[in-house]
Design a protein around this motif. Structure first.
Motif, PDB file in Angstrom:
ATOM      1  N   ARG A 147      82.860  65.368  53.675  1.00 16.20           N
ATOM      2  CA  ARG A 147      81.740  64.402  53.037  1.00 16.20           C
ATOM      3  C   ARG A 147      82.039  63.165  53.330  1.00 16.20           C
ATOM      4  N   ALA A 148      83.129  62.515  53.330  1.00 11.92           N
ATOM      5  CA  ALA A 148      83.635  61.010  53.931  1.00 11.92           C
ATOM      6  C   ALA A 148      83.004  60.849  55.227  1.00 11.92           C
ATOM      7  N   GLN A 149      83.212  61.734  56.189  1.00 10.71           N
ATOM      8  CA  GLN A 149      82.683  61.347  57.526  1.00 10.71           C
ATOM      9  C   GLN A 149      81.069  61.535  57.579  1.00 10.71           C
ATOM     10  N   ILE A 150      80.347  62.145  56.922  1.00  3.36           N
ATOM     11  CA  ILE A 150      78.891  62.423  56.779  1.00  3.36           C
ATOM     12  C   ILE A 150      78.492  61.066  56.203  1.00  3.36           C
ATOM     13  N   GLU A 151      79.110  60.655  54.776  1.00  2.90           N
ATOM     14  CA  GLU A 151      78.459  59.629  54.340  1.00  2.90           C
ATOM     15  C   GLU A 151      78.908  58.366  54.822  1.00  2.90           C
ATOM     16  N   LYS A 152      79.518  58.265  55.842  1.00  2.83           N
ATOM     17  CA  LYS A 152      79.704  57.073  56.668  1.00  2.83           C
ATOM     18  C   LYS A 152      78.197  56.832  57.549  1.00  2.83           C
ATOM     19  N   ILE A 153      77.465  57.722  57.421  1.00  2.72           N
ATOM     20  CA  ILE A 153      76.210  57.402  58.206  1.00  2.72           C
ATOM     21  C   ILE A 153      75.021  57.828  57.421  1.00  2.72           C
ATOM     22  N   VAL A 154      75.123  58.929  56.346  1.00  2.89           N
ATOM     23  CA  VAL A 154      74.061  59.225  55.462  1.00  2.89           C
ATOM     24  C   VAL A 154      74.692  59.416  53.947  1.00  2.89           C
ATOM     25  N   LYS A 155      74.177  59.106  53.009  1.00  3.74           N
ATOM     26  CA  LYS A 155      74.351  59.293  51.704  1.00  3.74           C
ATOM     27  C   LYS A 155      73.864  60.656  51.141  1.00  3.74           C
ATOM     28  N   LEU A 156      74.649  61.397  50.496  1.00  4.37           N
ATOM     29  CA  LEU A 156      74.416  62.883  49.975  1.00  4.37           C
ATOM     30  C   LEU A 156      74.572  62.861  48.448  1.00  4.37           C
ATOM     31  N   THR A 157      73.706  63.452  47.866  1.00  5.76           N
ATOM     32  CA  THR A 157      74.034  63.847  46.601  1.00  5.76           C
ATOM     33  C   THR A 157      74.922  65.063  46.445  1.00  5.76           C
ATOM     34  N   ASP A 158      75.516  65.485  45.246  1.00  2.25           N
ATOM     35  CA  ASP A 158      76.464  66.612  45.133  1.00  2.25           C
ATOM     36  C   ASP A 158      75.588  67.764  45.475  1.00  2.25           C
ATOM     37  N   ASP A 159      74.406  67.956  45.009  1.00  2.00           N
ATOM     38  CA  ASP A 159      73.873  68.997  45.406  1.00  2.00           C
ATOM     39  C   ASP A 159      73.345  69.132  46.762  1.00  2.00           C
ATOM     40  N   GLU A 160      73.100  68.160  47.548  1.00  2.00           N
ATOM     41  CA  GLU A 160      72.838  68.230  48.861  1.00  2.00           C
ATOM     42  C   GLU A 160      74.177  68.514  49.861  1.00  2.00           C
ATOM     43  N   TYR A 161      75.258  67.990  49.300  1.00  3.45           N
ATOM     44  CA  TYR A 161      76.548  68.293  49.832  1.00  3.45           C
ATOM     45  C   TYR A 161      76.875  69.784  49.665  1.00  3.45           C
ATOM     46  N   LYS A 162      76.580  70.280  48.509  1.00  3.38           N
ATOM     47  CA  LYS A 162      76.945  71.697  48.322  1.00  3.38           C
ATOM     48  C   LYS A 162      76.015  72.654  49.341  1.00  3.38           C
ATOM     49  N   ILE A 163      75.013  72.130  49.655  1.00  3.34           N
ATOM     50  CA  ILE A 163      74.017  72.645  50.632  1.00  3.34           C
ATOM     51  C   ILE A 163      74.685  72.731  51.992  1.00  3.34           C
ATOM     52  N   VAL A 164      74.735  71.537  52.416  1.00  3.92           N
ATOM     53  CA  VAL A 164      75.748  71.194  53.638  1.00  3.92           C
ATOM     54  C   VAL A 164      76.976  72.244  53.723  1.00  3.92           C
ATOM     55  N   LEU A 165      77.610  72.032  53.052  1.00  2.00           N
ATOM     56  CA  LEU A 165      79.095  72.862  53.076  1.00  2.00           C
ATOM     57  C   LEU A 165      78.601  74.355  53.417  1.00  2.00           C
ATOM     58  N   MET A 176      67.366  69.681  56.189  1.00  2.00           N
ATOM     59  CA  MET A 176      67.693  68.335  55.626  1.00  2.00           C
ATOM     60  C   MET A 176      67.648  67.289  56.660  1.00  2.00           C
ATOM     61  N   GLN A 177      66.837  66.591  56.704  1.00  2.00           N
ATOM     62  CA  GLN A 177      66.413  65.757  57.669  1.00  2.00           C
ATOM     63  C   GLN A 177      67.653  64.542  57.674  1.00  2.00           C
ATOM     64  N   LYS A 178      68.159  64.369  56.462  1.00  2.00           N
ATOM     65  CA  LYS A 178      69.233  63.452  56.567  1.00  2.00           C
ATOM     66  C   LYS A 178      70.450  63.764  57.294  1.00  2.00           C
ATOM     67  N   MET A 179      70.734  65.306  57.729  1.00  2.00           N
ATOM     68  CA  MET A 179      71.609  65.660  58.751  1.00  2.00           C
ATOM     69  C   MET A 179      71.199  65.703  59.988  1.00  2.00           C
ATOM     70  N   GLU A 180      69.994  65.719  60.052  1.00  2.63           N
ATOM     71  CA  GLU A 180      69.447  65.858  61.528  1.00  2.63           C
ATOM     72  C   GLU A 180      69.931  64.290  62.022  1.00  2.63           C
ATOM     73  N   TYR A 181      69.419  63.226  61.218  1.00  5.39           N
ATOM     74  CA  TYR A 181      69.792  61.948  61.597  1.00  5.39           C
ATOM     75  C   TYR A 181      71.378  61.918  61.792  1.00  5.39           C
ATOM     76  N   PHE A 182      72.120  62.281  60.926  1.00  6.01           N
ATOM     77  CA  PHE A 182      73.638  62.263  61.098  1.00  6.01           C
ATOM     78  C   PHE A 182      74.165  62.803  62.304  1.00  6.01           C
ATOM     79  N   PHE A 183      73.782  64.139  62.752  1.00  2.00           N
ATOM     80  CA  PHE A 183      74.160  64.249  64.024  1.00  2.00           C
ATOM     81  C   PHE A 183      73.731  63.802  65.245  1.00  2.00           C
ATOM     82  N   MET A 184      72.252  63.355  64.987  1.00  2.00           N
ATOM     83  CA  MET A 184      71.856  62.310  66.117  1.00  2.00           C
ATOM     84  C   MET A 184      72.675  61.242  66.608  1.00  2.00           C
TER      85      MET A 184
END
Length: 188
Positions: free
Chosen positions: A6-24, A118-126
């Motif tokens: 989560r810390a790695q992802i949130e260096k680029i995009v912020k996630l809500t707790d619910d969004e992070y549960k989906i990511v996991l 989740m567009q946030k994650m597309e941006y993160f990976f880009m």
């Protein structure tokens, strides 16, 4: 371990707790022992791996049997065989553990599904992919234009924590020099 991802992802995009549960749900957690392979050449390499704890190396063995270190990956870094991963082909590179290692990985199929959801994650990976390409370009230019001493100095400046964790022979291979040359440079 989940907080590291989560810390790695949130260096680029912020996630809500619910969004992070989906990511996991798209990632898988796995531990490896020292010397264990994560990827072997000529085998599928379907995952991009995030290092939570430990140290890995990717390497290529040429036709003459010489090993070429492509990358090291320690905590908070990503590693894969990009061509095999993105094109769903067999690996050209080997990836193995220099230390016991804890990881999260994501398959290319799950990555594509996650990015579609989740567009946030597309941006993160880009952003992560772009940073990787830039680092690779700098490494290639360094190998093409810098003297061995300059490459060594740059390595020490960029990755001071790796000096005591990586055997000198592997650092030499990464720098494109012999172990003997590295020894001469470090004793001066």
């Amino acid at each position: 371990m989940e907080e590291s991802l989560r810390a790695q992802i949130e260096k680029i995009v912020k996630l809500t707790d619910d969004e992070y549960k989906i990511v996991l749900t798209y990632f898988t957690q796995r531990s490896y022992k020292k010397h264990q392979y994560v990827v072997q050449a000529n085998s599928p390499a379907p995952n991009d791996t995030f290092v939570v704890k430990g140290l890995l190396k990717s390497f290529y063995i040429d036709d003459a049997g010489k090993t070429h270190i492509m990358q090291f990956a320690m905590e908070d870094w990503w590693i894969s065989d990009p061509n095999a991963y993105h094109n769903k082909q067999n690996a050209t590179l080997n990836i193995d553990c220099l230390e016991d290692t804890d990881t999260f990985f994501i398959s290319i199929d799950n990555r594509e599904k996650l990015c579609a959801e989740m567009q946030k994650m597309e941006y993160f990976f880009m952003k992560k992919t772009t940073a990787g390409y830039i680092a690779l370009q700098k490494r290639i230019l360094s190998l093409m234009s810098q003297r061995a001493e300059e490459r060594h100095t740059q390595f020490v400046q960029l990755y001071p924590s790796l000096i005591d964790r990586v055997p000198k022979a592997l650092i030499a291979s990464y720098l494109g020099i012999t172990r003997e040359t590295l020894s001469r440079m470090t004793t001066l």
